[in-house]
Design a protein around this motif. Structure first.
Motif, PDB file in Angstrom:
ATOM      1  N   SER A 126       0.846  -1.194   0.000  1.00 15.46           N
ATOM      2  CA  SER A 126       0.000   0.000   0.000  1.00 15.46           C
ATOM      3  C   SER A 126       0.886   1.250   0.000  1.00 15.46           C
ATOM      4  CB  SER A 126      -0.908   0.005   1.228  1.00 15.46           C
ATOM      5  OG  SER A 126      -1.622   1.232   1.329  1.00 15.46           O
ATOM      6  N   GLN A 174       1.112   5.280   0.441  1.00 15.63           N
ATOM      7  CA  GLN A 174       0.432   6.418   1.040  1.00 15.63           C
ATOM      8  C   GLN A 174       1.345   7.632   0.935  1.00 15.63           C
ATOM      9  OE1 GLN A 174      -1.012   5.467   5.036  1.00 15.63           O
ATOM     10  NE2 GLN A 174      -0.923   3.287   4.515  1.00 15.63           N
ATOM     11  N   ARG A 232      -3.819   3.622  -8.483  1.00 16.59           N
ATOM     12  CA  ARG A 232      -4.136   4.732  -7.583  1.00 16.59           C
ATOM     13  C   ARG A 232      -5.627   4.740  -7.270  1.00 16.59           C
ATOM     14  NH1 ARG A 232      -2.197  11.058  -8.324  1.00 16.59           N
ATOM     15  NH2 ARG A 232      -3.406  11.927  -6.565  1.00 16.59           N
ATOM     16  N   LEU A 262      -3.477   7.480  -2.205  1.00 15.50           N
ATOM     17  CA  LEU A 262      -3.409   6.060  -1.873  1.00 15.50           C
ATOM     18  C   LEU A 262      -3.329   5.254  -3.162  1.00 15.50           C
ATOM     19  CD1 LEU A 262      -6.140   5.802   0.926  1.00 15.50           C
ATOM     20  CD2 LEU A 262      -3.693   6.155   1.192  1.00 15.50           C
ATOM     21  N   GLU A 307      -2.467   1.010  -4.688  1.00 15.85           N
ATOM     22  CA  GLU A 307      -2.144  -0.394  -4.464  1.00 15.85           C
ATOM     23  C   GLU A 307      -1.011  -0.781  -5.398  1.00 15.85           C
ATOM     24  OE1 GLU A 307      -4.187  -4.675  -5.344  1.00 15.85           O
ATOM     25  OE2 GLU A 307      -5.468  -3.125  -4.486  1.00 15.85           O
TER      26      GLU A 307
END
Length: 287
Positions: free
Chosen positions: A60, A62, A88, A116, A118
């Motif tokens: 993840s 961030q 995204r 955020l 992945e």
């Protein structure tokens, strides 16, 4: 050995038939509970396996800094060998998540939203996370496995608890069958005394009582297993993911189900063996 397990019909008729015996009901109930608990344990193990496999290689991203920081972090990840995918999360989806917490005001407030995404990484991602934090201090790359670690630890603890419950149930079943065997000896004490007085050996007397106990245990195990299968099928057919692994739900492993199918037989054999030892000791002590 054959005479012990299959005494002659002439001797079997000497032991009065009891129409109401508690042993089959007790064995059936415990077998039912054991199978239901065992299936629950398999479901928990399936969930652990599915979550672990789905989290493997997934990270993840961030970014709490400026849009330029987010762009640099994404560009670095996309250009890094071993990174196969960077997805995204749209800002609209983040706004909808905020709206679930803040209500309609989430669409009106000018709140800064983090970026955020992945990320799918092949191979080790720890070095990549360290390098990303060095180049973009406001970016953080964390593995899904770290986020899921508390949940997986809890599920593994539940699996251990299920295994402990199965051991306790097996011990309780053996104890209940032993008590039923001793009760059968006490009920037929006068008959067995007469047989013993006319020359019947301890092995012959043991075979009479053991045969009836064995049949009670097998009958109770079969009835409990059938009841458990009926209940579990009725309960799990609506949740097809548990049976077939559909929709990302934990699937019950075929090997685990095969072992679980042997559980009633194993418990029946264990209970019969323990009851036989108790009967041998009782006969050796003169009933």
């Amino acid at each position: 050995m054959k005479a012990t397990l299959f005494p002659p019909a002439s001797m079997r008729r000497l032991l009065p038939e009891q129409k109401r015996r508690a042993a089959p009901w007790i064995v059936g109930l415990m077998t039912f509970v054991s199978l239901v608990v065992g299936v629950a344990g398999l479901a928990v193990l399936g969930a652990v396996s599915d979550l672990s496999s789905s989290a493997a290689g997934r990270w993840s991203l961030q970014v709490t800094g400026t849009p330029a920081d987010a762009a640099r972090a994404e560009a670095m990840l996309r250009s890094t060998p071993g990174v196969t995918e960077v997805n995204r999360v749209p800002d609209a989806e983040l706004r909808r998540t905020l709206q679930a917490w803040l209500g309609p005001a989430a669409q009106q407030l000018d709140l800064p939203l983090p970026v955020l995404a992945e990320v799918s990484v092949v191979g080790g991602g720890d070095a990549l996370a360290t390098e990303l934090a060095r180049r973009v201090p406001t970016a953080r790359l964390t593995p899904y496995s770290a986020e899921l670690a508390p949940l997986l630890q809890t599920l593994r603890g539940l699996a251990v608890l299920v295994a402990g419950l199965l051991v306790v149930l097996a011990a309780a079943l053996a104890g209940a069958v032993t008590l039923a065997a001793r009760a059968m000896l006490d009920t037929n004490r006068s008959t067995l005394d007469v047989l013993h007085g006319i020359g019947a050996t301890d092995a012959q007397l043991l075979s009479l009582v053991q045969r009836r106990i064995a049949f009670d245990v097998l009958a109770g195990s079969a009835a409990g297993a059938l009841a458990a299968v009926a209940v579990l099928v009725a309960a799990l057919i609506p949740a097809r993911g548990l049976l077939g692994g559909a929709a990302g739900a934990p699937a019950l492993a075929a090997g685990g189900l095969a072992l679980l199918a042997l559980l009633p037989l194993v418990q029946a054999v264990l209970a019969t063996v323990v009851a036989r030892r108790a009967l041998q000791q009782a006969l050796a002590q003169g009933l």
